[in-house]
Scaffold this motif. Structure first.
Motif, PDB file in Angstrom:
ATOM      1  N   LYS A 169      12.411 -26.691   8.689  1.00 36.67           N
ATOM      2  CA  LYS A 169      12.445 -27.229   7.577  1.00 36.67           C
ATOM      3  C   LYS A 169      11.133 -27.126   6.925  1.00 36.67           C
ATOM      4  O   LYS A 169      10.155 -27.342   7.700  1.00 36.67           O
ATOM      5  CB  LYS A 169      12.890 -28.687   7.821  1.00 36.67           C
ATOM      6  CG  LYS A 169      12.847 -29.459   6.463  1.00 36.67           C
ATOM      7  CD  LYS A 169      13.381 -30.843   6.702  1.00 36.67           C
ATOM      8  CE  LYS A 169      13.444 -31.667   5.588  1.00 36.67           C
ATOM      9  NZ  LYS A 169      13.681 -32.956   5.775  1.00 36.67           N
ATOM     10  N   ALA A 170      11.131 -26.803   5.772  1.00 31.74           N
ATOM     11  CA  ALA A 170       9.682 -26.971   5.047  1.00 31.74           C
ATOM     12  C   ALA A 170       9.939 -27.699   3.820  1.00 31.74           C
ATOM     13  O   ALA A 170      10.836 -28.356   3.201  1.00 31.74           O
ATOM     14  CB  ALA A 170       9.671 -25.376   4.233  1.00 31.74           C
ATOM     15  N   GLU A 171       8.585 -28.366   3.651  1.00 33.94           N
ATOM     16  CA  GLU A 171       8.503 -29.258   2.448  1.00 33.94           C
ATOM     17  C   GLU A 171       8.748 -28.708   1.060  1.00 33.94           C
ATOM     18  O   GLU A 171       9.192 -29.122   0.082  1.00 33.94           O
ATOM     19  CB  GLU A 171       7.550 -30.338   2.765  1.00 33.94           C
ATOM     20  CG  GLU A 171       7.469 -31.278   3.881  1.00 33.94           C
ATOM     21  CD  GLU A 171       8.573 -32.245   3.701  1.00 33.94           C
ATOM     22  OE1 GLU A 171       9.050 -32.779   2.522  1.00 33.94           O
ATOM     23  OE2 GLU A 171       9.273 -32.260   4.684  1.00 33.94           O
ATOM     24  N   TYR A 172       7.625 -27.675   1.078  1.00 34.80           N
ATOM     25  CA  TYR A 172       7.322 -27.018  -0.264  1.00 34.80           C
ATOM     26  C   TYR A 172       7.856 -25.249  -0.087  1.00 34.80           C
ATOM     27  O   TYR A 172       7.637 -25.072   0.984  1.00 34.80           O
ATOM     28  CB  TYR A 172       6.342 -27.401  -0.954  1.00 34.80           C
ATOM     29  CG  TYR A 172       6.270 -28.902  -1.497  1.00 34.80           C
ATOM     30  CD1 TYR A 172       6.987 -29.587  -2.564  1.00 34.80           C
ATOM     31  CD2 TYR A 172       5.712 -29.873  -0.541  1.00 34.80           C
ATOM     32  CE1 TYR A 172       7.095 -30.615  -2.888  1.00 34.80           C
ATOM     33  CE2 TYR A 172       5.529 -31.069  -0.980  1.00 34.80           C
ATOM     34  CZ  TYR A 172       6.429 -31.462  -2.133  1.00 34.80           C
ATOM     35  OH  TYR A 172       6.499 -32.860  -2.322  1.00 34.80           O
ATOM     36  N   MET A 173       7.537 -24.805  -1.192  1.00 34.51           N
ATOM     37  CA  MET A 173       7.924 -23.190  -1.079  1.00 34.51           C
ATOM     38  C   MET A 173       6.570 -22.649  -0.238  1.00 34.51           C
ATOM     39  O   MET A 173       6.855 -21.783   0.353  1.00 34.51           O
ATOM     40  CB  MET A 173       7.975 -22.660  -2.423  1.00 34.51           C
ATOM     41  CG  MET A 173       8.506 -21.369  -2.486  1.00 34.51           C
ATOM     42  SD  MET A 173      10.058 -20.853  -1.557  1.00 34.51           S
ATOM     43  CE  MET A 173      11.217 -21.858  -2.808  1.00 34.51           C
ATOM     44  N   THR A 174       5.482 -23.066  -0.727  1.00 36.26           N
ATOM     45  CA  THR A 174       4.229 -22.435   0.053  1.00 36.26           C
ATOM     46  C   THR A 174       4.539 -22.455   1.719  1.00 36.26           C
ATOM     47  O   THR A 174       4.360 -21.414   2.289  1.00 36.26           O
ATOM     48  CB  THR A 174       2.869 -23.383  -0.364  1.00 36.26           C
ATOM     49  OG1 THR A 174       2.868 -23.215  -1.561  1.00 36.26           O
ATOM     50  CG2 THR A 174       1.821 -22.306   0.301  1.00 36.26           C
ATOM     51  N   ASP A 175       5.044 -23.616   2.257  1.00 31.61           N
ATOM     52  CA  ASP A 175       5.135 -23.755   3.343  1.00 31.61           C
ATOM     53  C   ASP A 175       6.497 -23.087   3.863  1.00 31.61           C
ATOM     54  O   ASP A 175       6.357 -22.220   5.020  1.00 31.61           O
ATOM     55  CB  ASP A 175       5.533 -25.447   3.544  1.00 31.61           C
ATOM     56  CG  ASP A 175       5.578 -25.634   5.104  1.00 31.61           C
ATOM     57  OD1 ASP A 175       5.057 -25.165   6.020  1.00 31.61           O
ATOM     58  OD2 ASP A 175       6.389 -26.614   5.389  1.00 31.61           O
TER      59      ASP A 175
END
Length: 449
Positions: free
Chosen positions: A399-405
């Motif tokens: 799971k990622a919080e934002y697109m960069t991650d």
């Protein structure tokens, strides 16, 4: 631009602004109409309304009062996004007051003929391919419609020798009366926008309006792999030109033994086509049919298909990095679009997916996840995506919080030969203003790896 006088002195209500309403209001003023503009956004937050007011156009903002109809309007030009359930529109229809969209205005004033493209999926890719092929073939074109360029604005500069290549939504087509494309294309029809149209029948009826004014001098290009669509085309007065990825079709475009044909003339091998995905073969065949009917040579078609790598945000190739290929399919805001993206690749896939939760699940994608070796989830539907991935037997889920991650995690999970695919199957509005913004951020993240 044709000089017409049918709007001179006519009392017209422009309902809803955005780009199409703004263009329609200015055009109608130029044509001598007595205009009132009504938009739901308050004047203080409405730059477009303020600019029209400064130009001497009457503007009413902040709500859509039904009492406006007491002013004796003879015509309503409706923003396509405003549904027919809107109280003003529903009363106008009940009273027999004509309601059109600005595409109808474009058809009335354009000197140039139209190539109109509609369908549930593939409109933008097909429209872009046609424009590219026509230009490469020495034809002068103007892009318009749902692809982001307001038709009634751009056709004012179009000349008789031009071709207006226009992408048309069902919302726009519901508001036409006389609009007549010389070439009409229906890429496919699936259930969509039923919240707007109310039923599949109304949605299909809106799509078929693209051919309602065509004559025997015109052409209707349709997907012969959809039997219902082929049957509906029987009611058209135009010359029906079929295309098929499954079988040879008479008088149309098709694939046989790995070769693309139009009316039994070999164009090029499918292996030489740069654009990935079996779904894109439908778009390619439709585009080839349109440009061949317009006199474009095979050399121009071949050049475009060997070099065209996709429309921005639609299975768009971004770059190769350390042997991994990154694709931006941010426009995939539903499972149907993600199905098409997943079937476009044979290599192992790292899938980035998630976004706005509309209440649906993703189990209909289970048969298409066999080449997905890892999933990076994000947004409101991250947990639903995790559950779907587990059902598919995928053990590598992050799971990622934002697109960069998300991009960093996808890159770390991948290896040379893999495809990293952003195809969210969800709208973007939980984290981003538009799918374009989401896709642009993805591109930026990939380019900074």
């Amino acid at each position: 631009m044709k000089q017409i006088n049918q709007f001179n002195g006519k009392k017209v209500l422009v309902l809803g602004l955005a780009k199409s309403g703004l263009a329609a209001a200015r055009l109608l003023k130029k044509l001598g109409a007595d205009i009132t503009v009504n938009d739901g956004k308050p004047l203080g937050e409405n730059e477009a309304a303020r600019s029209l007011s400064a130009e001497g156009i009457k503007v009413i903002c902040g709500s859509h009062p039904v009492e406006l109809l007491d002013e004796g309007f003879e015509l309503i030009v409706k923003n396509p996004g405003i549904p027919y359930s809107n109280p003003i529109i529903s009363k106008a229809v009940l009273d027999g007051l004509p309601v059109i969209t600005e595409v109808e205005l474009a058809g009335l004033i354009s000197e140039a003929p139209f190539i109109g493209i509609t369908g549930t999926n593939g409109k933008t890719t097909t429209t872009t391919l046609i424009d590219e092929m026509m230009k490469k073939g020495g034809k002068s074109t103007v892009l318009a419609g749902n692809i982001g360029k307001v038709a009634s604005e751009v056709v004012q500069q179009a000349k008789l020798e031009d071709h207006v290549v226009i992408e048309l939504s069902s919302f726009q087509l519901m508001g036409i009366q006389e609009f007549r494309p010389r070439i009409a294309i229906i890429t496919n029809i699936y259930d969509a926008h039923l919240d707007y149209h109310g039923s599949r029948e109304e949605y299909v009826g809106a799509k078929m309006k693209i051919t309602q004014n065509q004559t025997g001098e015109d052409f209707l290009i349709i997907n012969a792999d959809q039997e219902a669509l082929l049957s509906l085309a029987g009611a058209s007065m135009a010359n029906v030109i079929p295309f098929s990825v499954r079988q040879k079709v008479e008088n149309g475009a098709y694939i046989e033994n790995g070769m693309v044909y139009f009316q039994e003339e070999g164009i090029m091998p499918t292996a030489d086509i740069a654009l990935p995905g079996s779904h894109n073969l439908e778009n390619i065949l439709a585009a080839i049919a349109a440009v061949k009917l317009s006199g474009v040579a095979n050399e121009a078609i071949i050049h475009v298909l060997k070099t065209f790598s996709g429309v921005r945000h639609r299975t768009q190739f971004v770059r190769e990095w350390n042997g991994r290929k990154f694709y931006n399919d941010s426009k995939a805001t539903n499972t149907l679009a993600t199905k098409s993206a997943l079937t476009a690749f044979q290599a192992p896939i790292i899938l980035l997916a998630g976004g706005l939760d509309r209440g649906n699940g993703f189990d209909d994608l289970l048969p298409y996840l066999h080449d997905v070796k890892a999933v990076v989830t994000f947004g409101e539907t991250a947990e639903k995506w995790r559950e779907t991935a587990e059902k598919a037997g995928i053990t590598c889920i992050e799971k990622a919080e934002y697109m960069t991650d998300a991009v960093q995690k996808a890159a770390a999970l991948s290896k040379a030969g893999d495809v990293v695919l952003l195809s969210p199957a969800c709208a973007s509005w939980d984290q981003y203003k538009t799918f374009e913004e989401r896709g642009d951020i993805f591109i930026d993240c990939v380019n900074t790896l």
